[in-house]
Design a protein around this motif. Structure first.
Motif, mmCIF file in Angstrom:
data_model
loop_
_atom_site.group_PDB
_atom_site.id
_atom_site.type_symbol
_atom_site.label_atom_id
_atom_site.label_comp_id
_atom_site.label_asym_id
_atom_site.label_seq_id
_atom_site.Cartn_x
_atom_site.Cartn_y
_atom_site.Cartn_z
ATOM 1 N N UNK A 220 0.854 -1.181 0.000
ATOM 2 C CA UNK A 220 0.000 0.000 0.000
ATOM 3 C C UNK A 220 0.892 1.234 0.000
ATOM 4 N N UNK A 221 0.337 2.351 -0.377
ATOM 5 C CA UNK A 221 1.053 3.617 -0.326
ATOM 6 C C UNK A 221 0.237 4.615 0.465
ATOM 7 N N UNK A 222 0.905 5.402 1.280
ATOM 8 C CA UNK A 222 0.217 6.363 2.131
ATOM 9 C C UNK A 222 1.131 7.506 2.476
ATOM 10 N N UNK A 223 0.560 8.561 3.028
ATOM 11 C CA UNK A 223 1.354 9.638 3.596
ATOM 12 C C UNK A 223 1.033 9.712 5.076
ATOM 13 N N UNK A 224 2.035 10.083 5.870
ATOM 14 C CA UNK A 224 1.844 10.201 7.313
ATOM 15 C C UNK A 224 2.541 11.459 7.817
ATOM 16 N N UNK A 225 2.138 11.896 8.983
ATOM 17 C CA UNK A 225 2.752 13.042 9.633
ATOM 18 C C UNK A 225 4.249 12.780 9.827
#
Length: 51
Positions: free
Chosen positions: A10-15
């Protein structure tokens, strides 16, 4: 073809600060980030009674 049989990429962005602390936790505990994410997702799904 992927060699992942029981996992999905999966691909995501996080703080940024969360990611920094997350990587530190993984290094300190010597637990791979993928395993820590599995644990966090289980906890979150449990919180919402979705397991």
């Amino acid at each position: 073809m992927s060699d992942l049989k029981n996992r999905t990429r999966i691909g995501n962005t996080v703080d940024n600060q969360l990611l920094k602390k997350f990587k530190e936790l993984s290094t300190e505990t010597r637990i791979p980030m993928s395993k820590l994410i599995d644990e966090a997702l289980r906890d979150l799904l449990g919180k919402y009674n979705r397991l």
